[in-house]
Design a protein around this motif. Structure first.
Motif, PDB file in Angstrom:
ATOM      1  N   GLY A 292     -16.117  -6.764  20.487  1.00 28.11           N
ATOM      2  CA  GLY A 292     -16.287  -6.141  21.790  1.00 28.11           C
ATOM      3  C   GLY A 292     -15.827  -4.697  21.794  1.00 28.11           C
ATOM      4  N   ALA A 293     -14.670  -4.440  21.153  1.00 30.13           N
ATOM      5  CA  ALA A 293     -14.128  -3.081  21.143  1.00 30.13           C
ATOM      6  C   ALA A 293     -15.047  -2.120  20.398  1.00 30.13           C
ATOM      7  CB  ALA A 293     -12.736  -3.093  20.513  1.00 30.13           C
ATOM      8  N   GLY A 294     -15.565  -2.546  19.247  1.00 26.84           N
ATOM      9  CA  GLY A 294     -16.413  -1.661  18.466  1.00 26.84           C
ATOM     10  C   GLY A 294     -17.784  -1.453  19.078  1.00 26.84           C
ATOM     11  N   TYR A 295     -18.426  -2.538  19.465  1.00 32.48           N
ATOM     12  CA  TYR A 295     -19.804  -2.456  19.945  1.00 32.48           C
ATOM     13  C   TYR A 295     -19.883  -1.809  21.330  1.00 32.48           C
ATOM     14  CZ  TYR A 295     -24.474  -3.936  21.400  1.00 32.48           C
ATOM     15  OH  TYR A 295     -25.765  -3.949  21.858  1.00 32.48           O
ATOM     16  N   ALA A 296     -19.054  -2.282  22.252  1.00 36.32           N
ATOM     17  CA  ALA A 296     -19.144  -1.779  23.626  1.00 36.32           C
ATOM     18  C   ALA A 296     -18.829  -0.287  23.693  1.00 36.32           C
ATOM     19  CB  ALA A 296     -18.203  -2.563  24.538  1.00 36.32           C
ATOM     20  N   SER A 297     -17.833   0.157  22.935  1.00 36.89           N
ATOM     21  CA  SER A 297     -17.482   1.575  22.985  1.00 36.89           C
ATOM     22  C   SER A 297     -18.571   2.440  22.358  1.00 36.89           C
ATOM     23  CB  SER A 297     -16.138   1.810  22.291  1.00 36.89           C
ATOM     24  OG  SER A 297     -16.124   1.270  20.993  1.00 36.89           O
ATOM     25  N   LEU A 298     -19.229   1.934  21.301  1.00 30.93           N
ATOM     26  CA  LEU A 298     -20.291   2.720  20.681  1.00 30.93           C
ATOM     27  C   LEU A 298     -21.496   2.849  21.611  1.00 30.93           C
ATOM     28  CD1 LEU A 298     -21.300   2.635  16.954  1.00 30.93           C
ATOM     29  CD2 LEU A 298     -23.047   2.825  18.708  1.00 30.93           C
ATOM     30  N   VAL A 299     -21.904   1.745  22.236  1.00 28.76           N
ATOM     31  CA  VAL A 299     -23.070   1.827  23.125  1.00 28.76           C
ATOM     32  C   VAL A 299     -22.723   2.510  24.438  1.00 28.76           C
ATOM     33  CG1 VAL A 299     -24.195  -0.191  22.108  1.00 28.76           C
ATOM     34  CG2 VAL A 299     -22.689  -0.493  24.073  1.00 28.76           C
ATOM     35  N   PHE A 300     -21.449   2.685  24.728  1.00 30.25           N
ATOM     36  CA  PHE A 300     -21.054   3.525  25.858  1.00 30.25           C
ATOM     37  C   PHE A 300     -21.193   5.002  25.497  1.00 30.25           C
ATOM     38  CE2 PHE A 300     -17.641   6.211  27.549  1.00 30.25           C
ATOM     39  CZ  PHE A 300     -17.929   6.175  28.906  1.00 30.25           C
ATOM     40  N   LEU A 301     -20.767   5.351  24.295  1.00 32.33           N
ATOM     41  CA  LEU A 301     -20.761   6.754  23.888  1.00 32.33           C
ATOM     42  C   LEU A 301     -22.172   7.324  23.716  1.00 32.33           C
ATOM     43  CD1 LEU A 301     -17.870   6.688  21.274  1.00 32.33           C
ATOM     44  CD2 LEU A 301     -17.870   7.954  23.435  1.00 32.33           C
ATOM     45  N   VAL A 302     -23.090   6.530  23.166  1.00 31.44           N
ATOM     46  CA  VAL A 302     -24.426   7.048  22.864  1.00 31.44           C
ATOM     47  C   VAL A 302     -25.138   7.571  24.117  1.00 31.44           C
ATOM     48  CG1 VAL A 302     -26.743   6.376  22.125  1.00 31.44           C
ATOM     49  CG2 VAL A 302     -24.767   5.797  20.712  1.00 31.44           C
TER      50      VAL A 302
END
Length: 484
Positions: A292-302
């Motif tokens: 959750g930490a890795g995926y959610a933060s990446l798709v938030f940043l893009v």
């Protein structure tokens, strides 16, 4: 999610094909419910600005519709898992589907915004279907089959969420709110009819299984989760070191400690704490936090990055274009999840879990190195493959590595871990990007995004290390059946 075709050695002639058809029918119905439920959960994000204008409310008021489902979800998910363990998956699904259907209808037909928010809150029960679905899968599949089936369930949730993000905007603009929420609600109803029409037998009650729900533990856990959500919300509105934020953090920690004390004292806890500390379940929950930490933060940043103008090193992408970019992650996750289940059946859950988190870390590194469109797409594909693969093995390890009367609540804890990890990491990276603005103009600089992506990479690498906690493979603790 192809059901096994093996039958019991003493089965009568013709029993195997009949049983196989029943399993296929049950799985088909369950797949439709999971797919449509995930779509309902994701429809609101792209459609919310349009709905705010239609209801005549401002952004602050409109946010209530977006906040309500997650709040309900964090409370409902562990309870739904426990209800499925105690009262059976069939009864639990019947209740959940009824509530989700009611929520979809209210959202589609509500004459005012307050009723619409109520409908969205009822739709928050949709994610509770997932732990109940894993109870069904545990009753229908062998250990190896569960890995592939888990991949199918994860793929369906990814597909539903991706489909919702892609089609919600065009549907609401071309038709109406009634159509937008009415279609997936109808699919939920059709899926539930197909599932219950299968009349598949999931087994009989375990003699050593629980006979009641631990309401004291469930209430304490619900309060702890709500306090955690409030703490995360406060970090965004008030700051990490604000007195209110720190107070909520202390309250959440105290409630978690209180829940542990309750679970140690009650005769029939929500989940055995020894089980929660095991490699199969505790390791899966820890990996879920990393996913959750890795995926959610990446798709938030893009989306934050590509929506900037070209002069500001962005792509000037609008909402529709952003949806197409994110579709790369959803599509990759949809394809990778079932393949990861098959790979786990051969290589073991630990190997696939570590590999998945490493792929997710690679995606974050690619995004940090280059802001070019091709690099962003590649980063999102890696994110989808990595998160989908790791989620598959986390759920399958929890489902196969726990007694059958704890499958629902064990998989619910993995779901909660992903949600809390994603919310926490998103708040962290969101605070990093503006702080790195070199111009002081209020627009996040390219360097801020690079630092944030590198942090996501470190988080994913930590998740890969955590995946080493998983057993090489997970097996059933007892050959007992699931109550239907």
């Amino acid at each position: 999610m192809t059901p096994p075709t093996d039958a019991a050695p003493d089965a009568a002639p013709g029993a195997a094909p009949l049983a196989a058809r029943g399993r296929r029918t049950a799985v088909t119905g369950l797949a439709l419910v999971v797919l449509a439920g995930a779509a309902l959960e994701s429809f609101l994000l792209p459609a919310l600005p349009h709905l705010q204008r239609a209801f005549g409310v401002d952004a602050a008021t409109g946010a209530l519709a977006q906040v309500a489902p997650p709040l309900v979800t964090v409370v409902v998910t562990p309870l739904a898992g426990r209800f499925a363990d105690v009262h059976g998956a069939r009864r639990t699904l019947a209740v959940l589907v009824s509530i989700v259907t009611a929520g979809g209808l209210v959202s589609a037909l509500a004459p005012g915004f307050p009723l619409f928010v109520l409908g969205q809150a009822l739709q928050g029960f949709a994610l509770g279907v997932l732990p109940a679905a894993f109870v069904v899968v545990r009753g229908l599949y062998s250990d190896e089959g569960i890995k592939t089936a888990s991949g199918g369930l994860v793929a369906l949730t990814v597909a539903g969420a991706g489909l919702g993000v892609l089609v919600a905007g065009p549907i609401i603009e071309a038709t109406s709110r009634t159509v937008l929420f009415g279609i997936p609600t109808a699919v939920v109803v059709v899926g539930s009819v197909v599932f219950f029409a299968s009349r598949v037998r999931l087994g009989t009650r375990e003699p050593e299984g629980p006979t009641r729900v631990d309401w004291a533990g469930a209430s304490t856990l619900a309060l702890a989760l709500l306090a955690t959500v409030a703490w995360l919300a406060s970090t965004s509105s008030a700051g990490w070191l604000a007195p209110a934020t720190l107070a909520l953090f202390v309250v959440a920690g105290a409630l978690v400690s209180g829940w542990v004390l309750v679970e140690r004292r009650v005769a029939q806890p929500m989940i055995d704490l020894d089980t929660l500390r095991s490699r199969a379940v505790g390791g899966s929950v820890a990996v879920g936090v990393g996913i959750g930490a890795g995926y959610a933060s990446l798709v938030f940043l893009v989306p934050q990055q590509i929506s900037r103008s070209v002069e500001e090193s962005g792509l000037g992408a609008g909402a529709t274009q952003t949806g197409f970019f994110l579709a790369a992650a959803f599509g990759a996750g949809f394809v990778a999840s079932p393949l990861a289940g098959r790979a786990a059946a051969r290589l073991g859950v630990r190997a696939v879990g570590v590999a998945g988190m490493l792929v997710l870390a690679t995606g974050a590194l690619v995004a940090a190195v280059s802001p070019a469109p091709a690099a962003i797409v590649w980063a999102l594909v890696c994110a989808g493959v990595g998160a989908g693969s790791a989620s598959t093995v986390a759920f399958s390890a929890a489902a196969t590595g726990t007694p059958e009367h704890e499958v629902g609540v064990a998989t619910a804890f993995v779901t909660i871990g992903r949600a809390v990890g994603g919310a926490l990491a998103t708040q962290v990276v969101a605070s990093i990007v503006p702080a790195s603005d070199p111009t002081g103009s209020g627009m996040p600089g390219t360097e801020g995004f690079r630092v944030a992506y590198l942090l996501v990479m470190c988080i994913a690498l930590g998740g890969a290390a955590t995946a080493m906690l998983l057993p090489k493979d997970a097996h059933r603790n007892a050959p007992t059946a699931v109550r239907a």
